[in-house]
Design a protein around this motif. Sequence first.
Motif, PDB file in Angstrom:
ATOM      1  N   ALA A  19      34.483  25.637  36.702  1.00 28.99           N
ATOM      2  CA  ALA A  19      35.821  25.820  36.128  1.00 28.99           C
ATOM      3  C   ALA A  19      36.677  26.696  37.032  1.00 28.99           C
ATOM      4  O   ALA A  19      37.883  26.454  37.203  1.00 28.99           O
ATOM      5  N   TRP A  20      36.061  27.705  37.637  1.00 25.39           N
ATOM      6  CA  TRP A  20      36.798  28.602  38.531  1.00 25.39           C
ATOM      7  C   TRP A  20      37.265  27.867  39.782  1.00 25.39           C
ATOM      8  O   TRP A  20      38.400  28.050  40.236  1.00 25.39           O
ATOM      9  N   LEU A  21      36.418  27.029  40.335  1.00 26.90           N
ATOM     10  CA  LEU A  21      36.801  26.271  41.532  1.00 26.90           C
ATOM     11  C   LEU A  21      37.962  25.314  41.241  1.00 26.90           C
ATOM     12  O   LEU A  21      38.761  25.018  42.127  1.00 26.90           O
ATOM     13  N   ALA A  25      44.042  29.551  41.941  1.00 29.88           N
ATOM     14  CA  ALA A  25      43.470  30.138  43.150  1.00 29.88           C
ATOM     15  C   ALA A  25      43.524  31.659  43.149  1.00 29.88           C
ATOM     16  O   ALA A  25      42.753  32.300  43.866  1.00 29.88           O
ATOM     17  N   GLU A  26      44.395  32.256  42.333  1.00 29.79           N
ATOM     18  CA  GLU A  26      44.562  33.707  42.388  1.00 29.79           C
ATOM     19  C   GLU A  26      43.526  34.466  41.562  1.00 29.79           C
ATOM     20  O   GLU A  26      43.521  35.698  41.550  1.00 29.79           O
ATOM     21  N   PRO A  46      38.253  37.381  46.478  1.00 27.20           N
ATOM     22  CA  PRO A  46      39.179  36.270  46.263  1.00 27.20           C
ATOM     23  C   PRO A  46      38.501  34.934  46.573  1.00 27.20           C
ATOM     24  O   PRO A  46      37.547  34.872  47.355  1.00 27.20           O
ATOM     25  N   ARG A  47      39.007  33.883  45.978  1.00 29.43           N
ATOM     26  CA  ARG A  47      38.411  32.565  46.189  1.00 29.43           C
ATOM     27  C   ARG A  47      38.464  32.168  47.664  1.00 29.43           C
ATOM     28  O   ARG A  47      37.520  31.570  48.191  1.00 29.43           O
ATOM     29  N   ALA A  48      39.539  32.536  48.344  1.00 34.38           N
ATOM     30  CA  ALA A  48      39.657  32.179  49.762  1.00 34.38           C
ATOM     31  C   ALA A  48      38.524  32.786  50.581  1.00 34.38           C
ATOM     32  O   ALA A  48      38.005  32.157  51.511  1.00 34.38           O
TER      33      ALA A  48
END
Length: 336
Positions: A19-21, A25-26, A46-48
């Motif tokens: 779900a997070w992916l 994005a923040e 952070p996802r990045a």
Amino acid sequence: MDFWSPDGSPDSVVAQARAWLDGPAEVDLVVATSGSTGEPKRVRLPRAALLASVRASAARLGASGPWVLALPPSYVAGAQVVLRSLVAGHEPTVLERDGWPAGEGWFVSLVPTQLTRMLGSPEDVAALRRAHTVLLGGGPIGASLRLRAAELGVRVVATYGSAETSGGCVYDGMPLDGVGVALGEGGRIRIAGPTLFTAYDGRPDLTAEVLVDGWFLTSDAGRFDEDGRLVVIGRVDDVIVTGGLNVPGPAVAERLRGHAGVGAAEVLGIADPEWGNRVVAFVVGGPDLDELREWVAAVHPRAWAPRQLVRLDAIPLLANGKPDRQALLRLAEQAG
């Protein structure tokens, strides 16, 4: 919601990660440090940064694919196993529940204690031979363990990193693409690049201490070998100052593990009125203190030899498989 933490059962974490992916994005991922040397910290990733780590890992290994989850998914190494597998389009296999997968070409991440035990099991060795790669991190990796794995046909890649670097960011001594490694005062390892965390959640004071000018100041000491590979000596506080001399605890522990009668060993420094700190060996099995001192002194300066021996049935471990240093310190104090 500006962050989520991977907690609950493995299936729950996998669902949360998926779900997070797919979500905004923040939203950061927050994982706890192991707490092996004190109070755990909550690390905001952070996802990045996490996806940069996933991509760089796959590029260095030359492949991606399904992963086996053999570590707690609440810590960064386990969370990264889940993310790598999902990004590659595969549901991770939960080792404790599902056992080893059939076929070849899958990946698994282990800590040294796990691999040591698995290499003693023919069933586990047969499975690990089918893996594309066994990532090994989370603690000191002795040359003898790597040699044994190689002799048994298990491909091991040693990793170095932490929660603050989205997990392993140095593979077999070489930083992943985009990652910078430098040494500061006293050989303290510094790391830069796209995989870094942004903050300790709720602790701007601690964040400012270790995030300086784009570099993460680790708590580890290292050196570069003749091939330019990073060699991790151990934590800065693993260097025991005893009688005015510096003794690298991990090197002494590795020598002790090489004794035929020693099942496991760790070495720490304990405050001592005479020596400043005394070198204490925590050993499973093995001979008496005098013989262990001679064993160490045969290849290292005699000042490195332990002055106290604490015998254990097993090395106390944290949930992520790392030695519980706080528990070891308490045991040494109780033993006197």
